[in-house]
Structure formats: C-alpha cells, structure tokens
Design a protein around this motif. Structure first.
Motif, PDB file in Angstrom:
ATOM      1  N   PRO A  39       0.820  -1.217   0.000  1.00 47.72           N
ATOM      2  CA  PRO A  39       0.000   0.000   0.000  1.00 47.72           C
ATOM      3  C   PRO A  39       0.851   1.263   0.000  1.00 47.72           C
ATOM      4  CG  PRO A  39      -0.029  -1.050   2.158  1.00 47.72           C
ATOM      5  CD  PRO A  39       0.665  -1.998   1.243  1.00 47.72           C
ATOM      6  N   THR A  45      -3.223   3.336   1.878  1.00 50.57           N
ATOM      7  CA  THR A  45      -3.421   3.328   3.325  1.00 50.57           C
ATOM      8  C   THR A  45      -3.541   4.769   3.812  1.00 50.57           C
ATOM      9  OG1 THR A  45      -2.539   2.514   5.447  1.00 50.57           O
ATOM     10  CG2 THR A  45      -0.941   3.356   3.841  1.00 50.57           C
ATOM     11  N   THR A  79      -6.560   0.313   5.302  1.00 48.35           N
ATOM     12  CA  THR A  79      -5.890  -0.119   4.079  1.00 48.35           C
ATOM     13  C   THR A  79      -6.940  -0.702   3.148  1.00 48.35           C
ATOM     14  OG1 THR A  79      -3.835  -0.614   5.253  1.00 48.35           O
ATOM     15  CG2 THR A  79      -4.109  -1.610   3.077  1.00 48.35           C
TER      16      THR A  79
END
Length: 241
Positions: free
Chosen positions: A53, A74, A138
């Motif tokens: 992420p 995220t 996330t």
C-alpha cells in the motif's frame, strides 16, 4: 462469345462491397486494439491490488480511473460514525448495504471509506461494529459512481436515501468542505464480523477477441459474396442451340 457485363450494377455493387469491407476491417482492427488495451489494463490492475500500500492521495489531488483506480492505499484518521451512509446492494448474503463512513484525517479533509457489506436486517438495526478513535485503513482506491446504471435509482440527498456510491453528492449533502473525490474499499479486517470488508470484485469483461473475429468474418463474407458475383458476371453465356 462473352456475357455482356452490366456495368452500372457492377459498379454500384463494387462500391457497396468496398464500403462494407473497409468498415468491417476497421472495426475488426479497432477491436484488436481494444483487446490489447484491456489486457494491459487487467495486468496493471492485478499488479496494483497485490502491491504494497501507498499513502492515499490528498483530497485535492488529481486522480483518474485509468491511472489510480484499484491502487492499494493506506491512510489514518478518525471515523465520523454519526455520518455513516448505507447504500443498498445485492450480495452473496442476500439483500445488503454497503457501509460508507467518512474518515477525517489530521488536515481536516475527509475520505469516504467503504467498510464493507452488512446484511439488510443488520444494517437497518445498526447491528454492526463501529470503530472509535484514530485508526488506520488499508484498501483499494475506487472512483466515484457518478452515473447510474440503466435501471438504477437516483440518490435522494434530502431524504438521505442512497443507491450508488456517488461520493460528490454524498459529501456535499453532509456539508464536508474538503473531501476526496474517491472512496476506499477497505480490506477484510474482522473476519466473521459486520461489516465485511474485502468484498471488492475486480472483474473486467473482455469480449474484444470475439468481436474482432466477428467483424473479420463479416469481411470474409463480403469478399466471398463479391467473388461469386464476379464469377456469375464473367462466365460465358450459354451457347445457342
């Protein structure tokens, strides 16, 4: 003795065949190009959803469906649970709702988080988990569903009735001054609990090869038909008995 050619008709048929052949070939080539574009898109999206992420874009950042959708991101903030939105959706669990909750970041901006799906009866009874305090999310970046489907109903902000994830209309109705134009599909975080995250369906219809073959086949039909016509026109006439 040869058959007398009927030139006006032959010229018109030749022009018509040329137009059809050119059109079918161009459509076939276009579908081949679309096929390569779709395969490239599928490859890029597959790489995005399995990548590590990255920080979610700022609320005023330029994002696009082509360049950013399905990127794994995220971000950290605090859920504004009092402003959550339920959006009806069919699901593997029967009639259900998406639970969209605004997440406020430290800079005051808001990002709508699709926390996942909850069965209709649990959603209407508020029978699902809410998270208080600062949290990190996330998930996959998704673009706003500004346009509805053929039979979809329009959102009704006055009655707080929502039928698609049109982020602009939702955040405006809530009075958020600084809100991201996208939303985040949260990953599965609490197995067995509602709302159930990680429900993003990443599927792209790819029928371009079939379409290309259809157009090229029609081009062959035109060539074959024109060949038969020429064969008929050029064959010698029957000898007089």
């Amino acid at each position: 003795m040869t058959r007398r050619l009927r030139w006006p008709r032959l010229i018109l048929v030749s022009l018509f065949a040329a137009v059809l052949l050119t059109g079918f070939l161009r459509l076939g080539v276009w579908q081949v190009q679309r096929l390569h574009w779709k395969l490239d898109l599928i490859e890029r999206v597959d790489a995005r959803i399995h990548a590590s992420p990255v920080p979610a874009p700022a609320a005023d950042a330029e994002v696009s469906r082509e360049g950013d959708e399905y990127t794994r991101v995220t971000l950290t903030g605090t859920y504004l649970n009092d402003d959550e939105v339920l959006i009806y959706t069919p699901s593997d669990f029967g009639p259900a709702y998406w639970v969209l909750t605004p997440l406020q970041r430290d800079d005051g901006s808001v990002v709508m988080i699709n926390r996942g799906v909850v069965p209709q009866q649990d959603g209407e009874a508020s029978g699902f988990v809410r998270i208080d305090g600062e949290t990190t999310v996330t998930g996959l970046l998704r673009m706003s569903e500004d346009e509805g489907w053929l039979f979809s109903r329009d959102n009704n902000p006055q009655e707080r009735l929502w039928y698609r994830r049109d982020i602009g209309s939702i955040t405006r109705a809530m009075g958020f001054d600084v809100a991201a134009p996208y939303f985040i599909d949260q990953e599965l975080t609490l197995p067995g609990a509602w709302p159930r995250g990680g429900m993003t369906v990443v599927r792209f219809r790819n029928a371009h090869l079939g379409y290309a073959l259809t157009w090229f086949a029609l081009a062959l039909v035109v060539v074959a038909g024109y060949g038969l016509l020429l064969r008929y026109e050029l064959r010698p006439p029957p000898e007089a008995g």
